[in-house]
Design a protein around this motif. Structure first.
Motif, short mmCIF file in Angstrom:
data_model
loop_
_atom_site.label_atom_id
_atom_site.label_comp_id
_atom_site.label_asym_id
_atom_site.label_seq_id
_atom_site.Cartn_x
_atom_site.Cartn_y
_atom_site.Cartn_z
N ASP A 146 -32.95 -0.41 36.23
CA ASP A 146 -31.72 -1.12 36.55
C ASP A 146 -30.59 -0.47 35.79
N ILE A 148 -26.68 -0.86 34.35
CA ILE A 148 -25.56 -1.74 34.00
C ILE A 148 -24.36 -0.85 33.67
N VAL A 158 -24.29 -5.63 36.68
CA VAL A 158 -25.48 -4.93 37.16
C VAL A 158 -25.07 -4.12 38.38
N MET A 160 -26.80 -1.28 39.90
CA MET A 160 -27.90 -0.99 40.82
C MET A 160 -29.19 -1.53 40.23
N GLN A 161 -30.13 -1.85 41.11
CA GLN A 161 -31.42 -2.39 40.68
C GLN A 161 -32.58 -1.60 41.29
N LYS A 162 -33.62 -1.46 40.50
CA LYS A 162 -34.88 -0.86 40.95
C LYS A 162 -34.66 0.51 41.60
N ALA A 206 -37.11 -1.40 34.80
CA ALA A 206 -37.41 -2.56 35.64
C ALA A 206 -38.91 -2.65 35.87
N ASN A 221 -36.43 -12.23 41.56
CA ASN A 221 -35.78 -11.12 40.89
C ASN A 221 -34.26 -11.23 41.00
N ASP A 222 -33.78 -11.76 42.13
CA ASP A 222 -32.34 -11.92 42.31
C ASP A 222 -31.77 -12.87 41.27
N ALA A 225 -31.69 -11.13 37.94
CA ALA A 225 -30.58 -10.19 37.88
C ALA A 225 -29.25 -10.91 37.71
N GLN A 226 -29.10 -12.06 38.43
CA GLN A 226 -27.86 -12.83 38.32
C GLN A 226 -27.68 -13.35 36.90
N ASN A 229 -26.64 -10.52 34.72
CA ASN A 229 -25.26 -10.19 35.00
C ASN A 229 -24.32 -11.15 34.28
#
Length: 252
Positions: A146, A148, A158, A160-162, A206, A221-222, A225-226, A229
């Motif tokens: 991930d 940041i 955040v 980008m993820q994964k 991640a 996961n969302d 991530a939230q 963030n």
């Protein structure tokens, strides 16, 4: 006349005895040499000139047996299972990074995989550790990360993820100094812009799909991530690439 025949017969017998002794000594010497050399191992040498980045085929190489004690550690002994840093590949999935001449020994340090990208629509972007780029873990091939990003006068988000790690850059001590990230072309262009203009970029490892299945507690996961963030919005990181103890959400 009889004396001459006896002398001839004597010389013949002596010659046969000497021949037998010489043959025995020769076989003994050969046996000693074989014991000294030990077992033999099959290695592969090029049977023609091969250009840099030319696709490789098994018929481009000839098998040669050499004493095991003289085989280089990097020498290829199996064309169908060549172990590189980022996996095991058949020769048809590899290219050479140096020019090969006929008779050159095939070794792993002259090979690389033809491509580490998952499709033709993907690109690799290299991200190197620096004063403003920090790695929060030790990364390996096929890890997911991930990212940041903190832009000037804005809060950390955040970005980008994964994102898959498809390449590694290392120094002479073997420490990871950069990672190659796989993303689409448009994403790559935007990320390059972030690298140029961001004041801080943090890269977090991640969990892989297996890790998620093994440790899932019901949260998505969302949502995670939230939450991350929201935590990172509370304070701007002011230091460079080293991990920051005062950044919310960072494990100490």
């Amino acid at each position: 006349m009889q004396d001459a025949k006896r002398r001839a017969l004597l010389f013949l017998v002596v010659a046969l005895l000497l021949s037998a002794i010489a043959g025995y000594m020769f076989l003994q010497k050969v046996s000693e040499v074989d014991e000294t050399l030990g077992n033999f191992t099959t290695v592969y040498v090029a049977n023609k000139s091969i250009a840099v980045r030319e696709p490789l085929k098994p018929e481009d190489f000839e098998a040669v047996k050499v004493p095991e004690q003289y085989v280089q550690q990097s020498a290829i002994t199996n064309l169908q299972g060549i172990k590189l840093e980022n996996g095991v590949f058949p020769i048809t999935k590899l290219i050479t990074v140096v020019q090969l001449q006929k008779g050159d020994l095939l070794t792993s340090n002259m090979l690389k995989s033809d491509t580490n990208l998952s499709s033709d629509t993907k690109r690799m972007v290299m991200l190197s550790r620096s004063e403003k780029v920090g790695f929060d873990d030790v990364f390996s091939y096929n890890d997911l990360v991930d990212i940041i990003v903190t832009m000037p006068n804005t809060k950390s988000v955040v970005y980008m993820q994964k994102v898959p790690v498809v390449a590694l850059a290392k120094d002479q001590q073997g420490n990871v100094t950069g990672i190659g990230l796989e993303m689409g072309l448009t994403e790559a262009a935007d990320f390059v812009d972030k690298q140029v203009n961001a004041i801080n970029i943090r890269v977090l490892k991640a969990p892989n799909a297996e890790d998620i299945n093994g440790t899932r507690n019901g949260g998505s996961n969302d949502k995670a991530a939230q939450k991350l963030n929201e935590q990172t919005k509370t304070k701007l990181p002011q230091t460079g690439g080293a991990p920051q103890d005062d950044l919310p959400g960072t494990d100490k």
